[in-house]
Design a protein around this motif. Structure first.
Motif, mmCIF file in Angstrom:
data_model
loop_
_atom_site.group_PDB
_atom_site.id
_atom_site.type_symbol
_atom_site.label_atom_id
_atom_site.label_comp_id
_atom_site.label_asym_id
_atom_site.label_seq_id
_atom_site.Cartn_x
_atom_site.Cartn_y
_atom_site.Cartn_z
ATOM 1 N N VAL A 1 30.563 -54.399 92.295
ATOM 2 C CA VAL A 1 30.709 -53.042 91.760
ATOM 3 C C VAL A 1 32.146 -52.556 91.969
ATOM 4 N N GLN A 2 32.722 -52.884 93.115
ATOM 5 C CA GLN A 2 34.086 -52.446 93.408
ATOM 6 C C GLN A 2 35.091 -53.056 92.432
ATOM 7 N N ASN A 3 34.908 -54.324 92.062
ATOM 8 C CA ASN A 3 35.804 -54.953 91.081
ATOM 9 C C ASN A 3 35.757 -54.225 89.748
ATOM 10 N N ILE A 4 34.567 -53.843 89.330
ATOM 11 C CA ILE A 4 34.414 -53.132 88.061
ATOM 12 C C ILE A 4 35.081 -51.761 88.130
ATOM 13 N N LEU A 5 34.846 -51.034 89.214
ATOM 14 C CA LEU A 5 35.447 -49.705 89.352
ATOM 15 C C LEU A 5 36.969 -49.787 89.452
ATOM 16 N N ASP A 6 37.485 -50.803 90.152
ATOM 17 C CA ASP A 6 38.935 -50.960 90.259
ATOM 18 C C ASP A 6 39.561 -51.348 88.928
ATOM 19 N N SER A 7 38.819 -52.045 88.078
ATOM 20 C CA SER A 7 39.363 -52.381 86.765
ATOM 21 C C SER A 7 39.437 -51.145 85.871
ATOM 22 N N VAL A 8 38.531 -50.193 86.079
ATOM 23 C CA VAL A 8 38.569 -48.945 85.306
ATOM 24 C C VAL A 8 39.704 -48.063 85.817
ATOM 25 N N MET A 9 39.710 -47.806 87.127
ATOM 26 C CA MET A 9 40.754 -46.978 87.737
ATOM 27 C C MET A 9 40.736 -47.212 89.244
ATOM 28 N N PRO A 10 41.781 -47.824 89.776
ATOM 29 C CA PRO A 10 41.823 -48.023 91.234
ATOM 30 C C PRO A 10 41.798 -46.676 91.965
ATOM 31 N N GLY A 11 40.997 -46.593 93.016
ATOM 32 C CA GLY A 11 40.911 -45.361 93.786
ATOM 33 C C GLY A 11 39.988 -44.317 93.188
ATOM 34 N N LEU A 12 39.162 -44.707 92.235
ATOM 35 C CA LEU A 12 38.283 -43.755 91.563
ATOM 36 C C LEU A 12 37.273 -43.131 92.521
ATOM 37 N N LEU A 13 36.678 -43.933 93.397
ATOM 38 C CA LEU A 13 35.688 -43.386 94.335
ATOM 39 C C LEU A 13 36.327 -42.420 95.329
ATOM 40 N N ALA A 14 37.543 -42.720 95.763
ATOM 41 C CA ALA A 14 38.241 -41.810 96.668
ATOM 42 C C ALA A 14 38.535 -40.481 95.976
ATOM 43 N N LEU A 15 38.913 -40.545 94.723
ATOM 44 C CA LEU A 15 39.167 -39.325 93.956
ATOM 45 C C LEU A 15 37.887 -38.509 93.792
ATOM 46 N N ILE A 16 36.785 -39.171 93.469
ATOM 47 C CA ILE A 16 35.514 -38.468 93.300
ATOM 48 C C ILE A 16 35.078 -37.825 94.616
ATOM 49 N N LEU A 17 35.221 -38.566 95.726
ATOM 50 C CA LEU A 17 34.861 -38.005 97.032
ATOM 51 C C LEU A 17 35.724 -36.782 97.368
ATOM 52 N N THR A 18 37.014 -36.869 97.111
ATOM 53 C CA THR A 18 37.910 -35.756 97.405
ATOM 54 C C THR A 18 37.576 -34.523 96.571
ATOM 55 N N LEU A 19 37.339 -34.717 95.290
ATOM 56 C CA LEU A 19 36.990 -33.583 94.432
ATOM 57 C C LEU A 19 35.651 -32.979 94.828
ATOM 58 N N PHE A 20 34.699 -33.834 95.231
ATOM 59 C CA PHE A 20 33.394 -33.334 95.662
ATOM 60 C C PHE A 20 33.518 -32.524 96.950
ATOM 61 N N VAL A 21 34.306 -33.008 97.904
ATOM 62 C CA VAL A 21 34.504 -32.271 99.157
ATOM 63 C C VAL A 21 35.227 -30.953 98.892
ATOM 64 N N SER A 22 36.216 -30.969 98.001
ATOM 65 C CA SER A 22 36.914 -29.722 97.646
ATOM 66 C C SER A 22 35.952 -28.723 97.020
ATOM 67 N N TRP A 23 35.074 -29.210 96.164
ATOM 68 C CA TRP A 23 34.080 -28.344 95.529
ATOM 69 C C TRP A 23 33.141 -27.753 96.577
ATOM 70 N N LEU A 24 32.693 -28.594 97.526
ATOM 71 C CA LEU A 24 31.814 -28.094 98.589
ATOM 72 C C LEU A 24 32.513 -27.026 99.432
ATOM 73 N N LEU A 25 33.784 -27.230 99.729
ATOM 74 C CA LEU A 25 34.527 -26.244 100.514
ATOM 75 C C LEU A 25 34.660 -24.925 99.760
ATOM 76 N N LYS A 26 34.873 -25.001 98.446
ATOM 77 C CA LYS A 26 34.954 -23.772 97.641
ATOM 78 C C LYS A 26 33.618 -23.040 97.599
ATOM 79 N N LYS A 27 32.526 -23.800 97.686
ATOM 80 C CA LYS A 27 31.190 -23.185 97.695
ATOM 81 C C LYS A 27 30.838 -22.597 99.056
ATOM 82 N N GLY A 28 31.675 -22.819 100.062
ATOM 83 C CA GLY A 28 31.449 -22.221 101.369
ATOM 84 C C GLY A 28 30.680 -23.084 102.348
ATOM 85 N N VAL A 29 30.576 -24.382 102.079
ATOM 86 C CA VAL A 29 29.875 -25.279 103.000
ATOM 87 C C VAL A 29 30.749 -25.477 104.241
ATOM 88 N N ASN A 30 30.115 -25.525 105.392
ATOM 89 C CA ASN A 30 30.811 -25.685 106.661
ATOM 90 C C ASN A 30 31.555 -27.030 106.690
#
Length: 79
Positions: free
Chosen positions: A28-57
């Motif tokens: 799965v990682q090979n496929i994701l890296d062929s689409v865009m390296p670091g895609l999962l890290a970007l998704i995790l970062t955006l998700f955490v930023s969204w949670l922080l904006k929603k007021g999650v501890n």
């Protein structure tokens, strides 16, 4: 600046095998890296930023990420 640090410092590796043909293993990682390296890290970062904006501890977010990482390594869906 934050995007450069996320790409450099955050690694998420999913070693789940998708296909194994003639000695070549595709994960799965090979496929994701062929689409865009670091895609999962970007998704995790955006998700955490969204949670922080929603007021999650922030401490809750950190603990949940640690638990997911430990369980993922133990169950084999994270490397």
């Amino acid at each position: 600046m934050m995007g450069a640090l996320v790409c450099k410092w955050t690694t998420i590796d999913i070693p789940i095998v998708v296909t194994k043909i003639e000695g070549k293993t595709t994960t799965v990682q090979n496929i994701l890296d062929s689409v865009m390296p670091g895609l999962l890290a970007l998704i995790l970062t955006l998700f955490v930023s969204w949670l922080l904006k929603k007021g999650v501890n922030p401490l809750l977010i950190i603990v949940v990420i640690f638990i997911i990482g430990i369980l993922g390594k133990y169950l084999g869906f994270l490397k």
